[in-house]
Structures are given as structure tokens and as C-alpha cells.
Design a protein around this motif. Sequence first.
Motif, PDB file in Angstrom:
ATOM      1  N   GLN A 155      36.352  43.723  78.485  1.00  0.00           N
ATOM      2  CA  GLN A 155      37.112  42.606  77.907  1.00  0.00           C
ATOM      3  C   GLN A 155      36.749  42.455  76.435  1.00  0.00           C
ATOM      4  O   GLN A 155      35.573  42.539  76.073  1.00  0.00           O
ATOM      5  CB  GLN A 155      36.786  41.302  78.639  1.00  0.00           C
ATOM      6  N   PHE A 156      37.765  42.209  75.618  1.00  0.00           N
ATOM      7  CA  PHE A 156      37.572  42.019  74.187  1.00  0.00           C
ATOM      8  C   PHE A 156      37.807  40.568  73.803  1.00  0.00           C
ATOM      9  O   PHE A 156      38.722  39.931  74.313  1.00  0.00           O
ATOM     10  CB  PHE A 156      38.532  42.912  73.394  1.00  0.00           C
ATOM     11  N   TYR A 157      36.968  40.083  72.884  1.00  0.00           N
ATOM     12  CA  TYR A 157      37.089  38.716  72.385  1.00  0.00           C
ATOM     13  C   TYR A 157      36.970  38.716  70.870  1.00  0.00           C
ATOM     14  O   TYR A 157      36.150  39.453  70.309  1.00  0.00           O
ATOM     15  CB  TYR A 157      35.983  37.823  72.964  1.00  0.00           C
ATOM     16  N   VAL A 158      37.769  37.886  70.230  1.00  0.00           N
ATOM     17  CA  VAL A 158      37.620  37.679  68.793  1.00  0.00           C
ATOM     18  C   VAL A 158      36.507  36.659  68.624  1.00  0.00           C
ATOM     19  O   VAL A 158      36.600  35.534  69.130  1.00  0.00           O
ATOM     20  CB  VAL A 158      38.935  37.182  68.152  1.00  0.00           C
ATOM     21  N   ASP A 159      35.430  37.080  67.962  1.00  0.00           N
ATOM     22  CA  ASP A 159      34.263  36.222  67.807  1.00  0.00           C
ATOM     23  C   ASP A 159      33.450  36.716  66.617  1.00  0.00           C
ATOM     24  O   ASP A 159      33.529  37.881  66.234  1.00  0.00           O
ATOM     25  CB  ASP A 159      33.417  36.253  69.079  1.00  0.00           C
ATOM     26  N   ASP A 160      32.670  35.822  66.060  1.00  0.00           N
ATOM     27  CA  ASP A 160      31.798  36.139  64.936  1.00  0.00           C
ATOM     28  C   ASP A 160      30.387  36.351  65.482  1.00  0.00           C
ATOM     29  O   ASP A 160      29.817  35.450  66.101  1.00  0.00           O
ATOM     30  CB  ASP A 160      31.830  34.986  63.926  1.00  0.00           C
ATOM     31  N   ALA A 161      29.829  37.527  65.239  1.00  0.00           N
ATOM     32  CA  ALA A 161      28.494  37.854  65.743  1.00  0.00           C
ATOM     33  C   ALA A 161      27.430  36.909  65.222  1.00  0.00           C
ATOM     34  O   ALA A 161      26.379  36.760  65.834  1.00  0.00           O
ATOM     35  CB  ALA A 161      28.140  39.295  65.364  1.00  0.00           C
ATOM     36  N   GLU A 162      27.703  36.239  64.111  1.00  0.00           N
ATOM     37  CA  GLU A 162      26.713  35.326  63.533  1.00  0.00           C
ATOM     38  C   GLU A 162      26.872  33.894  64.031  1.00  0.00           C
ATOM     39  O   GLU A 162      26.060  33.038  63.695  1.00  0.00           O
ATOM     40  CB  GLU A 162      26.794  35.376  62.013  1.00  0.00           C
ATOM     41  N   SER A 163      27.870  33.641  64.841  1.00  0.00           N
ATOM     42  CA  SER A 163      27.996  32.331  65.480  1.00  0.00           C
ATOM     43  C   SER A 163      27.047  32.265  66.670  1.00  0.00           C
ATOM     44  O   SER A 163      26.563  33.294  67.142  1.00  0.00           O
ATOM     45  CB  SER A 163      29.433  32.106  65.967  1.00  0.00           C
ATOM     46  N   ASP A 164      26.797  31.073  67.171  1.00  0.00           N
ATOM     47  CA  ASP A 164      25.945  30.931  68.354  1.00  0.00           C
ATOM     48  C   ASP A 164      26.578  31.656  69.532  1.00  0.00           C
ATOM     49  O   ASP A 164      27.796  31.623  69.717  1.00  0.00           O
ATOM     50  CB  ASP A 164      25.746  29.452  68.697  1.00  0.00           C
ATOM     51  N   TRP A 165      25.748  32.311  70.324  1.00  0.00           N
ATOM     52  CA  TRP A 165      26.209  33.033  71.506  1.00  0.00           C
ATOM     53  C   TRP A 165      26.033  32.140  72.727  1.00  0.00           C
ATOM     54  O   TRP A 165      25.024  31.469  72.879  1.00  0.00           O
ATOM     55  CB  TRP A 165      25.408  34.301  71.708  1.00  0.00           C
ATOM     56  N   ASP A 166      27.011  32.175  73.620  1.00  0.00           N
ATOM     57  CA  ASP A 166      26.894  31.419  74.863  1.00  0.00           C
ATOM     58  C   ASP A 166      27.160  32.317  76.073  1.00  0.00           C
ATOM     59  O   ASP A 166      27.673  31.878  77.090  1.00  0.00           O
ATOM     60  CB  ASP A 166      27.808  30.198  74.863  1.00  0.00           C
ATOM     61  N   PHE A 167      26.761  33.570  75.943  1.00  0.00           N
ATOM     62  CA  PHE A 167      26.947  34.520  77.030  1.00  0.00           C
ATOM     63  C   PHE A 167      25.906  34.290  78.120  1.00  0.00           C
ATOM     64  O   PHE A 167      24.786  33.880  77.847  1.00  0.00           O
ATOM     65  CB  PHE A 167      26.809  35.962  76.526  1.00  0.00           C
ATOM     66  N   GLU A 168      26.304  34.576  79.350  1.00  0.00           N
ATOM     67  CA  GLU A 168      25.342  34.590  80.448  1.00  0.00           C
ATOM     68  C   GLU A 168      24.353  35.720  80.165  1.00  0.00           C
ATOM     69  O   GLU A 168      24.601  36.565  79.306  1.00  0.00           O
ATOM     70  CB  GLU A 168      26.089  34.818  81.764  1.00  0.00           C
ATOM     71  N   PRO A 169      23.233  35.776  80.879  1.00  0.00           N
ATOM     72  CA  PRO A 169      22.238  36.824  80.609  1.00  0.00           C
ATOM     73  C   PRO A 169      22.869  38.227  80.570  1.00  0.00           C
ATOM     74  O   PRO A 169      23.769  38.540  81.338  1.00  0.00           O
ATOM     75  CB  PRO A 169      21.260  36.695  81.770  1.00  0.00           C
ATOM     76  N   LEU A 170      22.351  39.036  79.650  1.00  0.00           N
ATOM     77  CA  LEU A 170      22.879  40.378  79.425  1.00  0.00           C
ATOM     78  C   LEU A 170      21.792  41.412  79.699  1.00  0.00           C
ATOM     79  O   LEU A 170      20.610  41.175  79.441  1.00  0.00           O
ATOM     80  CB  LEU A 170      23.357  40.509  77.976  1.00  0.00           C
ATOM     81  N   ASP A 171      22.204  42.566  80.201  1.00  0.00           N
ATOM     82  CA  ASP A 171      21.271  43.666  80.438  1.00  0.00           C
ATOM     83  C   ASP A 171      21.149  44.573  79.222  1.00  0.00           C
ATOM     84  O   ASP A 171      20.127  45.226  79.029  1.00  0.00           O
ATOM     85  CB  ASP A 171      21.733  44.509  81.632  1.00  0.00           C
ATOM     86  N   LEU A 172      22.203  44.641  78.417  1.00  0.00           N
ATOM     87  CA  LEU A 172      22.224  45.542  77.272  1.00  0.00           C
ATOM     88  C   LEU A 172      23.087  44.932  76.179  1.00  0.00           C
ATOM     89  O   LEU A 172      24.205  44.479  76.447  1.00  0.00           O
ATOM     90  CB  LEU A 172      22.800  46.905  77.688  1.00  0.00           C
ATOM     91  N   ILE A 173      22.559  44.901  74.968  1.00  0.00           N
ATOM     92  CA  ILE A 173      23.323  44.465  73.796  1.00  0.00           C
ATOM     93  C   ILE A 173      23.393  45.640  72.846  1.00  0.00           C
ATOM     94  O   ILE A 173      22.369  46.194  72.453  1.00  0.00           O
ATOM     95  CB  ILE A 173      22.671  43.248  73.107  1.00  0.00           C
ATOM     96  N   HIS A 174      24.604  46.025  72.493  1.00  0.00           N
ATOM     97  CA  HIS A 174      24.831  47.178  71.617  1.00  0.00           C
ATOM     98  C   HIS A 174      25.450  46.718  70.306  1.00  0.00           C
ATOM     99  O   HIS A 174      26.379  45.914  70.291  1.00  0.00           O
ATOM    100  CB  HIS A 174      25.776  48.169  72.307  1.00  0.00           C
ATOM    101  N   GLY A 175      24.918  47.227  69.231  1.00  0.00           N
ATOM    102  CA  GLY A 175      25.501  46.989  67.918  1.00  0.00           C
ATOM    103  C   GLY A 175      25.122  48.148  67.021  1.00  0.00           C
ATOM    104  O   GLY A 175      23.973  48.560  67.000  1.00  0.00           O
ATOM    105  N   ARG A 176      26.080  48.696  66.338  1.00  0.00           N
ATOM    106  CA  ARG A 176      25.776  49.786  65.411  1.00  0.00           C
ATOM    107  C   ARG A 176      26.710  49.682  64.216  1.00  0.00           C
ATOM    108  O   ARG A 176      27.787  49.085  64.292  1.00  0.00           O
ATOM    109  CB  ARG A 176      25.890  51.151  66.077  1.00  0.00           C
ATOM    110  N   SER A 177      26.264  50.255  63.125  1.00  0.00           N
ATOM    111  CA  SER A 177      27.045  50.249  61.881  1.00  0.00           C
ATOM    112  C   SER A 177      27.412  48.824  61.471  1.00  0.00           C
ATOM    113  O   SER A 177      28.528  48.562  61.046  1.00  0.00           O
ATOM    114  CB  SER A 177      28.301  51.114  62.032  1.00  0.00           C
ATOM    115  N   LEU A 178      26.463  47.925  61.618  1.00  0.00           N
ATOM    116  CA  LEU A 178      26.713  46.523  61.290  1.00  0.00           C
ATOM    117  C   LEU A 178      26.278  46.154  59.876  1.00  0.00           C
ATOM    118  O   LEU A 178      26.357  44.989  59.496  1.00  0.00           O
ATOM    119  CB  LEU A 178      26.019  45.613  62.308  1.00  0.00           C
ATOM    120  N   GLY A 179      25.836  47.140  59.096  1.00  0.00           N
ATOM    121  CA  GLY A 179      25.480  46.863  57.712  1.00  0.00           C
ATOM    122  C   GLY A 179      26.671  46.277  56.974  1.00  0.00           C
ATOM    123  O   GLY A 179      27.786  46.768  57.084  1.00  0.00           O
ATOM    124  N   GLY A 180      26.452  45.203  56.268  1.00  0.00           N
ATOM    125  CA  GLY A 180      27.545  44.519  55.593  1.00  0.00           C
ATOM    126  C   GLY A 180      28.216  43.470  56.458  1.00  0.00           C
ATOM    127  O   GLY A 180      29.059  42.708  55.987  1.00  0.00           O
TER     128      GLY A 180
END
Length: 133
Positions: A99-124
Motif C-alpha cells: 500500500q502506498f501513502y502520500v506522507d512526509d517522512a519528517e512528520s510524526d509517524w503513527d504506524f503500528e510496530p514494524l519489523d523492517l524500515i527501509h530508506g535509501r537515497s534520502l540525501g536531500g
Amino acid sequence: MEDYTYENGRRYHAFRAGEYPLPNDEMEQDRMDLLHHIWRLMLGGGLLISDIHEPQRILDVGTGTGIWAIDIADEYPEAQVIATDLSPIQPAWVPPNCQFYVDDAESDWDFEPLDLIHGRSLGGSISDWPRFY
């Protein structure tokens, strides 16, 4: 959210305009997908370096075109894959567990517990790295 801004012949996201410096047009999407394939080559064909087994909830931050999220959803069909980005440029036809959501990674997160968080090429993309981590 699709009320895009156009500058110098390039298209930019509208949600939180100016927060991300790169365009979201087709040329940029092609670059992001090519980068995904380069990462896979560097990882020996894999999607990540981790000893995690059978993750149930995966978050892809700054998903871009969504190609990593789609691939990881195919690799772990039992997992729920959540992917976020400022731009709604991801395809409509995706695995049912993605599932895709429009969201700002720098906003507060309200996700249920996660097993894996992936982020790459986030410079800038992230202005406050200590808060992000």
C-alpha cells in the motif's frame, strides 16, 4: 496532491511543495528505477542486507516510484508493506500486500510496530537526521 508545480520544463510534487528538491517527472522516475537496479546489482540481486526472516510489517520511507516496495512485497507475500512518499507517482497495479501513502517522512509517524524500515537515497530529503533516526 497531483496539482504539480512546473519549473524549467520539469514537474515537481505539490504536497509539502519545496521540501524535496528533485522533480517527480518521468525522466526522474526513470533515474530512480535505474538506481534501484544498480542497488540490486550491488547487493548480488537482493533487496537488502539483513538477517530478518519472515517480516510481517515493512515500511519503505521515501519510496519514489515504489519499485523496492513492490519487489519486497513480492518477496514476502505474507508481509504487509507500507510505502510513503511526498509524490503519488507509484503504479496502481501492485501486489495486494503493498500500500502506498502520500506522507512526509519528517512528520510524526503513527504506524503500528514494524519489523523492517527501509530508506535509501534520502540525501536531500531529510533535514533533521537525528530526529529521523
